[in-house]
Scaffold this active site. Structure first.
Site, PDB file in Angstrom:
ATOM      1  N   TYR A 234       0.795  -1.225   0.000  1.00 40.68           N
ATOM      2  CA  TYR A 234       0.000   0.000   0.000  1.00 40.68           C
ATOM      3  C   TYR A 234       0.833   1.283   0.000  1.00 40.68           C
ATOM      4  O   TYR A 234       0.267   2.371  -0.048  1.00 40.68           O
ATOM      5  CB  TYR A 234      -0.940   0.006   1.217  1.00 40.68           C
ATOM      6  CG  TYR A 234      -1.924  -1.152   1.193  1.00 40.68           C
ATOM      7  CD1 TYR A 234      -2.851  -1.270   0.160  1.00 40.68           C
ATOM      8  CD2 TYR A 234      -1.921  -2.124   2.188  1.00 40.68           C
ATOM      9  CE1 TYR A 234      -3.753  -2.336   0.126  1.00 40.68           C
ATOM     10  CE2 TYR A 234      -2.818  -3.187   2.168  1.00 40.68           C
ATOM     11  CZ  TYR A 234      -3.730  -3.286   1.130  1.00 40.68           C
ATOM     12  OH  TYR A 234      -4.616  -4.335   1.087  1.00 40.68           O
TER      13      TYR A 234
ATOM     14  N   HIS B 145      -8.806   1.686  -5.636  1.00 38.62           N
ATOM     15  CA  HIS B 145      -7.972   0.835  -4.797  1.00 38.62           C
ATOM     16  C   HIS B 145      -6.523   1.218  -5.014  1.00 38.62           C
ATOM     17  O   HIS B 145      -6.105   1.462  -6.155  1.00 38.62           O
ATOM     18  CB  HIS B 145      -8.158  -0.644  -5.147  1.00 38.62           C
ATOM     19  CG  HIS B 145      -9.541  -1.119  -4.870  1.00 38.62           C
ATOM     20  ND1 HIS B 145      -9.974  -1.440  -3.611  1.00 38.62           N
ATOM     21  CD2 HIS B 145     -10.609  -1.268  -5.686  1.00 38.62           C
ATOM     22  CE1 HIS B 145     -11.245  -1.789  -3.664  1.00 38.62           C
ATOM     23  NE2 HIS B 145     -11.664  -1.683  -4.913  1.00 38.62           N
TER      24      HIS B 145
HETATM   25  C1  DQA Z   1      -7.717  -2.028  -0.885  1.00 37.07           C
HETATM   26  C2  DQA Z   1      -7.785  -3.475  -1.390  1.00 37.07           C
HETATM   27  C3  DQA Z   1      -8.681  -4.317  -0.477  1.00 37.07           C
HETATM   28  O1  DQA Z   1      -8.689  -5.661  -0.945  1.00 37.07           O
HETATM   29  C4  DQA Z   1      -8.154  -4.312   0.924  1.00 37.07           C
HETATM   30  O2  DQA Z   1      -9.024  -5.036   1.767  1.00 37.07           O
HETATM   31  C5  DQA Z   1      -7.933  -2.931   1.439  1.00 37.07           C
HETATM   32  C6  DQA Z   1      -7.268  -1.963   0.560  1.00 37.07           C
HETATM   33  C7  DQA Z   1      -6.747  -1.174  -1.726  1.00 37.07           C
HETATM   34  O3  DQA Z   1      -6.844   0.045  -1.647  1.00 37.07           O
HETATM   35  O4  DQA Z   1      -5.897  -1.715  -2.439  1.00 37.07           O
HETATM   36  O5  DQA Z   1      -8.192  -2.638   2.598  1.00 37.07           O
HETATM   37  O6  DQA Z   1      -9.014  -1.455  -0.996  1.00 37.07           O
END
Ligand code: DQA
Length: 148
Positions: free
Chosen positions: A24, A101
C-alpha cells in the site's frame, strides 16, 4: 464550475503508512488527503474526506453526501468484497461514485476479485498507489463535466 466531492475510505485505511507498505506504500491517509487538497485547490474543487472502519458510518456519510456533494470517490477497503450495504447506499443516493484501490486487486488473492460495491459505481481506478485517489477524483470530475 465548482464541484464538491466526498472522498471516502473504509476499513483499515487509517493504518496506511505502516500497514503492509510493500503493498500500500508508506504514505499515511492524511498525507494523501493533503496532496489531493493541494492538487485541486486551484480548480474550484472542494474535497471533503472521511475514513471509518465501521460500515454504518460509511453508509451515513454516503447518505449525508446527498445534501451537499456532486459525487463520491470511495475506497471501501475490504468492504469492497462483501458489503451489499455500502453498495446499496451508493445506489440509493443516486450520486455518481468512482471506486478506487491503491493495489491492483486483480493480481492478489482470489477473494479480492469479488467486487460487490463496484457495480454501483460509474467506474474504477486501481493499482496506482496513492495516485488511484488522485485519478479517481479526476475521473469523477471528467464524468461530471460530461453530465453538465
Ligand atoms: C484495498 C484493497 C482491499 O482488498 C483491501 O481489503 C484494502 C485496501 C486497496 O486500496 O488496495 O483494505 O481497498
Amino acid at each position: 464550475m465548482s464541484r464538491k466531492i466526498l472522498v471516502l475510505s473504509g476499513s483499515n485505511l487509517n493504518l496506511l503508512g505502516t500497514r503492509e507498505p510493500e503493498i500500500y506504500g508508506s504514505d499515511t491517509l492524511d498525507t494523501i488527503h493533503a496532496r489531493l487538497s493541494a492538487h485541486f485547490e486551484s480548480r474550484e474543487v472542494e474535497l471533503r474526506f472521511f475514513q471509518s472502519n465501521s460500515e454504518g458510518d460509511l453508509m451515513d456519510a454516503i447518505h449525508e453526501a446527498r445534501s451537499w456533494a456532486d459525487g463520491i470517490v470511495i475506497n471501501p477497503g475490504a468492504y469492497s468484497h462483501y458489503s451489499y450495504a455500502v453498495r446499496d447506499a451508493i445506489s440509493g443516493v443516486g450520486l455518481p461514485a468512482v471506486e478506487i484501490h491503491l493495489s491492483n486487486i486483480h493480481k492478489r488473492e482470489a477473494f479480492r476479485h469479488t467486487l460487490v460495491v463496484a457495480p454501483a459505481c460509474v467506474g474504477s481506478v486501481l493499482g496506482f498507489g496513492w495516485r488511484s485517489y488522485l485519478w479517481g477524483v479526476e475521473a469523477l470530475l471528467s464524468y461530471l463535466s460530461d453530465m453538465k
